[in-house]
Design an enzyme around this catalytic site. Structure first.
Site, PDB file in Angstrom:
ATOM      1  N   TYR A   1       0.918  -1.036   0.002  1.00  0.00           N
ATOM      2  CA  TYR A   1       0.040  -0.083   0.068  1.00  0.00           C
ATOM      3  C   TYR A   1       0.806   1.301  -0.152  1.00  0.00           C
ATOM      4  CZ  TYR A   1      -3.346   3.601   1.855  1.00  0.00           C
ATOM      5  OH  TYR A   1      -4.216   4.735   1.978  1.00  0.00           O
TER       6      TYR A   1
ATOM      7  N   LYS B   1       1.200   4.503  -2.532  1.00  0.00           N
ATOM      8  CA  LYS B   1       0.766   5.668  -2.379  1.00  0.00           C
ATOM      9  C   LYS B   1       1.947   6.807  -2.554  1.00  0.00           C
ATOM     10  CE  LYS B   1      -3.270   5.058  -1.942  1.00  0.00           C
ATOM     11  NZ  LYS B   1      -4.238   5.929  -2.464  1.00  0.00           N
TER      12      LYS B   1
HETATM   13  N1  LIG Z   1      -9.284   6.082   5.150  1.00  0.00           N
HETATM   14  C1  LIG Z   1      -7.992   6.474   5.593  1.00  0.00           C
HETATM   15  O1  LIG Z   1      -7.803   6.745   6.799  1.00  0.00           O
HETATM   16  C2  LIG Z   1      -7.238   7.018   4.646  1.00  0.00           C
HETATM   17  C3  LIG Z   1      -5.849   7.538   4.750  1.00  0.00           C
HETATM   18  C4  LIG Z   1      -5.135   7.839   3.646  1.00  0.00           C
HETATM   19  C5  LIG Z   1      -5.591   7.702   2.356  1.00  0.00           C
HETATM   20  N2  LIG Z   1      -6.725   6.944   2.041  1.00  0.00           N
HETATM   21  C6  LIG Z   1      -6.987   6.830   0.669  1.00  0.00           C
HETATM   22  O2  LIG Z   1      -8.310   7.275   0.549  1.00  0.00           O
HETATM   23  C7  LIG Z   1      -9.013   6.580  -0.768  1.00  0.00           C
HETATM   24  C8  LIG Z   1     -10.282   5.978  -0.222  1.00  0.00           C
HETATM   25  O3  LIG Z   1     -10.092   5.423   0.965  1.00  0.00           O
HETATM   26  P1  LIG Z   1     -11.466   5.139   1.885  1.00  0.00           P
HETATM   27  O4  LIG Z   1     -10.997   4.925   3.157  1.00  0.00           O
HETATM   28  O5  LIG Z   1     -12.406   6.034   1.812  1.00  0.00           O
HETATM   29  O6  LIG Z   1     -11.886   3.561   1.513  1.00  0.00           O
HETATM   30  P2  LIG Z   1     -13.553   2.982   1.398  1.00  0.00           P
HETATM   31  O7  LIG Z   1     -14.041   3.535   2.297  1.00  0.00           O
HETATM   32  O8  LIG Z   1     -13.219   1.451   1.425  1.00  0.00           O
HETATM   33  O9  LIG Z   1     -14.025   3.332  -0.132  1.00  0.00           O
HETATM   34  C9  LIG Z   1     -13.252   2.852  -1.294  1.00  0.00           C
HETATM   35  C10 LIG Z   1     -14.183   3.272  -2.342  1.00  0.00           C
HETATM   36  O10 LIG Z   1     -13.123   2.859  -3.616  1.00  0.00           O
HETATM   37  C11 LIG Z   1     -13.988   2.245  -4.408  1.00  0.00           C
HETATM   38  N3  LIG Z   1     -13.369   1.308  -5.032  1.00  0.00           N
HETATM   39  C12 LIG Z   1     -12.375   0.160  -4.451  1.00  0.00           C
HETATM   40  N4  LIG Z   1     -11.901  -0.665  -5.482  1.00  0.00           N
HETATM   41  C13 LIG Z   1     -12.383   0.033  -6.777  1.00  0.00           C
HETATM   42  C14 LIG Z   1     -11.876  -0.211  -8.202  1.00  0.00           C
HETATM   43  N5  LIG Z   1     -11.394  -0.867  -8.477  1.00  0.00           N
HETATM   44  N6  LIG Z   1     -12.730   0.662  -9.144  1.00  0.00           N
HETATM   45  C15 LIG Z   1     -13.459   1.673  -8.682  1.00  0.00           C
HETATM   46  N7  LIG Z   1     -13.833   1.728  -7.486  1.00  0.00           N
HETATM   47  C16 LIG Z   1     -13.288   1.189  -6.530  1.00  0.00           C
HETATM   48  C17 LIG Z   1     -15.258   1.786  -3.490  1.00  0.00           C
HETATM   49  O11 LIG Z   1     -16.230   1.343  -4.074  1.00  0.00           O
HETATM   50  P3  LIG Z   1     -16.440  -0.092  -4.972  1.00  0.00           P
HETATM   51  O12 LIG Z   1     -15.951  -1.299  -3.813  1.00  0.00           O
HETATM   52  O13 LIG Z   1     -18.171  -0.303  -5.076  1.00  0.00           O
HETATM   53  O14 LIG Z   1     -15.448  -0.237  -6.083  1.00  0.00           O
HETATM   54  C18 LIG Z   1     -15.422   2.702  -2.442  1.00  0.00           C
HETATM   55  O15 LIG Z   1     -16.171   3.690  -3.254  1.00  0.00           O
HETATM   56  C19 LIG Z   1      -8.019   5.556  -0.894  1.00  0.00           C
HETATM   57  O16 LIG Z   1      -7.203   5.836  -2.184  1.00  0.00           O
HETATM   58  C20 LIG Z   1      -6.973   5.271   0.255  1.00  0.00           C
HETATM   59  O17 LIG Z   1      -5.505   4.655  -0.152  1.00  0.00           O
HETATM   60  C21 LIG Z   1      -7.400   6.656   3.001  1.00  0.00           C
END
Ligand SMILES: NC(=O)c1ccc[n+]([C@@H]2O[C@H](COP(=O)([O-])OP(=O)(O)OC[C@H]3O[C@@H](n4cnc5c(N)ncnc54)[C@H](OP(=O)(O)O)[C@@H]3O)[C@@H](O)[C@H]2O)c1
Length: 254
Positions: A154, A158
Site C-alpha cells: 500500500y 501511495k
Molecule cells: N481512510 C483513511 O484513513 C485513508 C488514509 C489515507 C488515504 N486514504 C485513501 O483514500 C482513498 C479512499 O479510502 P477510503 O478509506 O475512503 O476507502 P473505502 O471507504 O473502502 O472506499 C473505497 C471506495 O473505492 C471504491 N473502489 C475500490 N476499488 C475500486 C475499483 N477497482 N474501481 C473503482 N472503485 C473502487 C469503493 O467502491 P466499490 O467497492 O463499489 O468499487 C469505494 O467507493 C484510498 O485511495 C485510500 O488509499 C484513506
C-alpha cells in the site's frame, strides 16, 4: 469558500464511500455536477441520492482501462465534458511482507497505482477541452512519509502516485491541466472501520489534534486543488492529518 466549481463536471472514482463520498459531497455543495464511480452501481447511486445536487452514479472499475473509459464517456455524455478528476479509488488490505503473496501485491498495485494511471489517462481527452482542467489524487501519509506494518504494498502505491504526479503535471501543463495530491492521515471511513476499534483508538491517540479526520476534512483540501483559484498550483501535495506525522516521540504528545 470558493464558488468556482459552479456547473463544473466532476468525476470522483471510489466516490460511493468514505473519503470519495466526502469529496463528492463537498464539491457538489460547491456547485459541481458530480459523477460518482464505483464497481457497485447500487452503492454509487445510493451515495449520489444521499448527496443530491445533481450527483449521479456510474459503474466503473479503475483496474480496467476499458471500464473506466466507458464510465467517463457516460459522464461526458450526460454532463457535456469532464473538468475535474478526483482519482480517489483505493484499497488497503493488510499483509506483512513475509506472508504477502504476489497476487496480494498485484491487487493493491493494480487498484491504487495502475488505477490512478487508468483514471488520469481516460480523463485527459476530456480535461484538455476544459479551460480549467484539474486532477486531484488521493494519496496518503502512509508511504510518502510514514510506514505501518502490513502496508508495504500500500505504501509503495501511495508514494508511487506522487512520483506519477510529478511527471504527469509537467506533461499536462501545456493544456492548462493541474495535477495535485491530498495526503490524508487516518480518516474515519467504511474502509478504516474494517481495521477495528483498537486500530482507531491507537491512531487517534497518536494525533496531536486528538481525533481521527473526517471525510469532509479531505473534501475541503480537494476543493482547493479543484478550484479556479488554484490554477497556478501544480505537482503539489497537502497533508491533512491533524499533525500526526509531527511528534518525534510519545512524550511529545503529552
Ligand atoms: N481512510 C483513511 O484513513 C485513508 C488514509 C489515507 C488515504 N486514504 C485513501 O483514500 C482513498 C479512499 O479510502 P477510503 O478509506 O475512503 O476507502 P473505502 O471507504 O473502502 O472506499 C473505497 C471506495 O473505492 C471504491 N473502489 C475500490 N476499488 C475500486 C475499483 N477497482 N474501481 C473503482 N472503485 C473502487 C469503493 O467502491 P466499490 O467497492 O463499489 O468499487 C469505494 O467507493 C484510498 O485511495 C485510500 O488509499 C484513506
Amino acid at each position: 469558500m470558493t464558488q468556482s466549481l459552479k456547473g463544473r463536471s466532476v468525476v470522483v472514482t471510489g466516490g460511493s464511500k468514505g473519503i470519495g463520498k466526502g469529496i463528492a459531497r463537498v464539491l457538489a455543495l460547491s456547485g459541481a455536477k458530480v459523477a460518482i464511480i464505483a464497481r457497485h452501481l447500487d452503492q454509487a447511486e445510493a451515495a449520489a441520492a444521499e448527496i443530491g445536487h445533481r450527483a449521479f452514479g456510474v459503474v466503473g472499475d479503475v483496474t480496467s482501462l476499458a471500464s473506466i473509459e466507458n464510465a467517463f464517456a457516460t459522464v461526458a455524455a450526460r454532463n457535456g465534458s469532464i473538468d475535474v478528476l478526483c482519482a480517489n479509488a483505493g484499497i488497503f488490505p493488510q499483509a506483512r511482507l513475509e506472508d504477502m503473496t504476489s497476487d496480494q501485491w498485484d491487487e493493491v498495485v493494480d487498484t491504487n497505482l495502475k488505477g490512478t494511471f487508468h483514471a488520469v489517462k481516460a480523463a485527459v481527452p476530456y480535461l484538455k477541452t476544459s479551460d480549467q482542467g484539474r486532477i486531484v489524487l488521493t494519496s496518503s501519509i502512509t508511504g510518502p512519509v510514514t510506514g505501518f506494518p502490513g502496508w508495504s504494498h500500500y505504501g509503495a502505491t501511495k508514494a508511487g502516485q506522487l512520483g506519477f504526479m510529478r511527471t504527469a503535471c509537467i506533461e499536462l501543463a501545456k493544456y492548462g491541466i493541474t495535477v495535485n495530491a491530498v495526503m490524508p492521515g487516518n480518516i474515519v471511513t467504511e474502509g478504516l472501520a474494517g481495521l477495528g476499534e483498537d486500530y482507531q483508538k491507537t491512531m487517534a491517540a497518536s494525533v496531536p489534534l486528538k481525533r481521527l479526520g473526517t471525510v469532509e476534512d479531505i473534501g475541503y483540501a480537494a476543493l482547493y486543488f479543484a478550484s479556479k483559484e488554484a490554477g497556478y498550483v501544480t505537482g503539489q501535495t497537502i497533508i491533512v492529518d491533524g499533525g500526526q506525522i509531527l511528534p518525534e516521540s510519545l512524550e511529545a504528545l503529552a
